[in-house]
Design an enzyme around this catalytic site. Structure first.
Site, PDB file in Angstrom:
ATOM      1  N   GLY A   1       9.399  68.332  27.303  1.00 27.21           N
ATOM      2  CA  GLY A   1       8.632  67.830  26.395  1.00 27.21           C
ATOM      3  C   GLY A   1       7.186  67.544  26.685  1.00 27.21           C
ATOM      4  O   GLY A   1       6.990  67.183  27.830  1.00 27.21           O
TER       5      GLY A   1
ATOM      6  N   GLU B   1       4.052  66.534  19.250  1.00 25.17           N
ATOM      7  CA  GLU B   1       5.325  66.786  19.024  1.00 25.17           C
ATOM      8  C   GLU B   1       6.297  65.287  18.699  1.00 25.17           C
ATOM      9  O   GLU B   1       7.430  65.222  18.679  1.00 25.17           O
ATOM     10  CB  GLU B   1       6.237  67.038  20.494  1.00 25.17           C
ATOM     11  CG  GLU B   1       5.570  68.530  20.896  1.00 25.17           C
ATOM     12  CD  GLU B   1       6.369  68.958  22.132  1.00 25.17           C
ATOM     13  OE1 GLU B   1       6.553  70.498  22.277  1.00 25.17           O
ATOM     14  OE2 GLU B   1       6.860  68.408  23.012  1.00 25.17           O
TER      15      GLU B   1
ATOM     16  N   ASN C   1      -5.370  75.666  22.831  1.00 25.93           N
ATOM     17  CA  ASN C   1      -5.677  76.657  23.378  1.00 25.93           C
ATOM     18  C   ASN C   1      -6.216  77.837  22.226  1.00 25.93           C
ATOM     19  O   ASN C   1      -6.485  77.453  21.197  1.00 25.93           O
ATOM     20  CB  ASN C   1      -4.473  77.055  23.952  1.00 25.93           C
ATOM     21  CG  ASN C   1      -3.148  77.245  22.909  1.00 25.93           C
ATOM     22  OD1 ASN C   1      -3.427  77.533  21.853  1.00 25.93           O
ATOM     23  ND2 ASN C   1      -1.849  77.375  23.335  1.00 25.93           N
TER      24      ASN C   1
ATOM     25  N   ALA D   1       4.586  74.903  30.865  1.00 22.69           N
ATOM     26  CA  ALA D   1       3.907  73.516  30.781  1.00 22.69           C
ATOM     27  C   ALA D   1       2.510  73.605  31.532  1.00 22.69           C
ATOM     28  O   ALA D   1       1.865  72.847  31.681  1.00 22.69           O
ATOM     29  CB  ALA D   1       4.795  72.625  31.710  1.00 22.69           C
ATOM     30  N   ALA D   2       1.873  74.824  31.201  1.00 21.11           N
ATOM     31  CA  ALA D   2       0.477  75.197  31.833  1.00 21.11           C
ATOM     32  C   ALA D   2      -0.408  74.221  31.288  1.00 21.11           C
ATOM     33  O   ALA D   2      -1.246  73.678  31.898  1.00 21.11           O
ATOM     34  CB  ALA D   2       0.371  76.653  31.802  1.00 21.11           C
ATOM     35  N   GLY D   3      -0.321  74.352  29.787  1.00 17.28           N
ATOM     36  CA  GLY D   3      -1.517  73.669  29.098  1.00 17.28           C
ATOM     37  C   GLY D   3      -1.088  72.249  29.239  1.00 17.28           C
ATOM     38  O   GLY D   3      -2.096  71.399  29.434  1.00 17.28           O
ATOM     39  N   ASP D   4       0.038  71.526  29.452  1.00 13.18           N
ATOM     40  CA  ASP D   4       0.425  70.094  29.691  1.00 13.18           C
ATOM     41  C   ASP D   4      -0.461  69.776  31.002  1.00 13.18           C
ATOM     42  O   ASP D   4      -1.028  68.885  31.183  1.00 13.18           O
ATOM     43  CB  ASP D   4       1.837  69.790  29.594  1.00 13.18           C
ATOM     44  CG  ASP D   4       2.277  70.143  28.163  1.00 13.18           C
ATOM     45  OD1 ASP D   4       1.518  70.204  27.281  1.00 13.18           O
ATOM     46  OD2 ASP D   4       3.472  70.661  28.028  1.00 13.18           O
TER      47      ASP D   4
ATOM     48  N   GLY E   1      10.630  75.527  35.958  1.00 12.04           N
ATOM     49  CA  GLY E   1      10.786  74.353  35.048  1.00 12.04           C
ATOM     50  C   GLY E   1       9.793  74.031  34.095  1.00 12.04           C
ATOM     51  O   GLY E   1       8.690  74.609  33.964  1.00 12.04           O
TER      52      GLY E   1
END
Length: 308
Positions: free
Chosen positions: A38, A139, A185, A250-253, A288
């Site tokens: 998430g 989200e 992005n 999860a790169a952007g997070d 992950g």
């Protein structure tokens, strides 16, 4: 200085596949993992691993997955005292397929995330008013995000919004009007402005359109190419880092977490964007979602050496 994260919590089911399935196709997975995810959780855990203990406000179900979620975050040392537990909905889940290039397809069941309400956030208003930076994503219901922003703006917080997934454009304009820093992005930028940035020149044009919607600072995440930033007439393109990506979930997070931690530590915007790029790049070298977040020492090493 402090960081509060408001956003989604999911329990992820991730499968490693040779190629992503086409419509109607069944593919075999080579490996399968479960763990926390998430966008809210990803950002909160990344902030924590970068050495800043965030206040994490999210909503999970009173169920087996919710209990596993709590146990995992506790084992990571991430505080869970501000999580909201409900018996009205199940813990959010995400079904993820990741191919050999690290690209992904994700199906999300919002569950408890979609019950996050204004009343929930009013109960947490002290943490929103007192923080220095508020990290948000989309989200959770837009009315909850709107409430979190307005409560934070009653205090001293700078609002950092990751406009993912992009909501109805009327809703987006209302949220962007209250946002200090927006971090789309390339695809989100296209949805918001009609421009898909492919280089610094097109990114600058897109950023100008985003400034017109309200944010004083725009940071456009451009994958392996790096990130473009624009604020108060100052612009810059920060190159990406050359890493062997296996997972971009999860790169952007992680980028946003790195950006917030660096700004929270007093770095300039350009340096903070570079720190964010390093954090996001390193996350792609791990499996992950939330658990792909890198440690501070690894980010500092990448910033120093430029490679891993």
């Amino acid at each position: 200085m402090s960081i509060t994260v408001v956003g989604s919590s999911n329990f992820d089911f991730a499968a490693q596949v040779a190629k992503l399935p086409r419509q109607g196709q069944t593919v075999s997975a080579k490996d399968y993992k479960t763990g926390p995810g998430g966008k809210g959780c990803n950002q909160a855990l990344a902030v924590s691993r970068l050495g800043v203990e965030p206040v994490f406000i999210s909503k999970i179900g009173d169920d087996m997955l919710g209990r596993q979620f709590l146990e995992t975050l506790a084992s990571e040392g991430l505080g869970t005292s501000q999580l909201i537990i409900t018996d009205e909905a199940q813990t959010g889940t995400a079904l993820i397929s990741i191919d050999e290039a690290g690209e992904n397809m994700i199906t999300v069941v919002g569950g408890a995330n979609m019950t996050l309400s204004r009343n929930d956030l009013r109960d947490k208003q002290e943490h929103l008013r007192d923080c220095d930076y508020l990290l948000l994503q989309l989200e959770c219901p837009a009315v909850a995000v709107d409430c979190a922003i307005k409560l934070a703006r009653e205090g001293k917080a700078k609002v950092i919004l990751d406009p993912a997934p992009v909501a109805d454009l009327v809703v987006m304009r209302d949220l962007l009007a209250l946002t200090h820093i927006v971090t789309p992005n390339q695809s989100e930028c296209l949805a918001l402005t009609g421009i898909e940035p492919t280089d610094a020149i097109s990114a600058k044009v897109a950023a100008e359109k985003l400034h017109e919607m309200g944010p004083e600072t725009v940071v456009i995440k451009m994958g392996s190419a790096g990130a473009f930033y624009s604020s108060n007439g100052q612009t810059g393109m920060v190159p990406g880092f050359d890493v062997s990506a296996i997972n971009t979930v999860a790169a952007g997070d992680c980028f946003n977490a790195g950006l917030a931690v660096a700004l929270n530590g007093g770095q300039s915007l350009g340096d903070a964007v570079r720190f964010g790029c390093a954090t996001g790049a390193l996350s792609t070298t791990n499996n992950g979602a939330a658990q792909s977040a890198p440690a501070l020492a690894d980010v500092l090493a990448l910033l120093k050496d430029g490679e891993v």
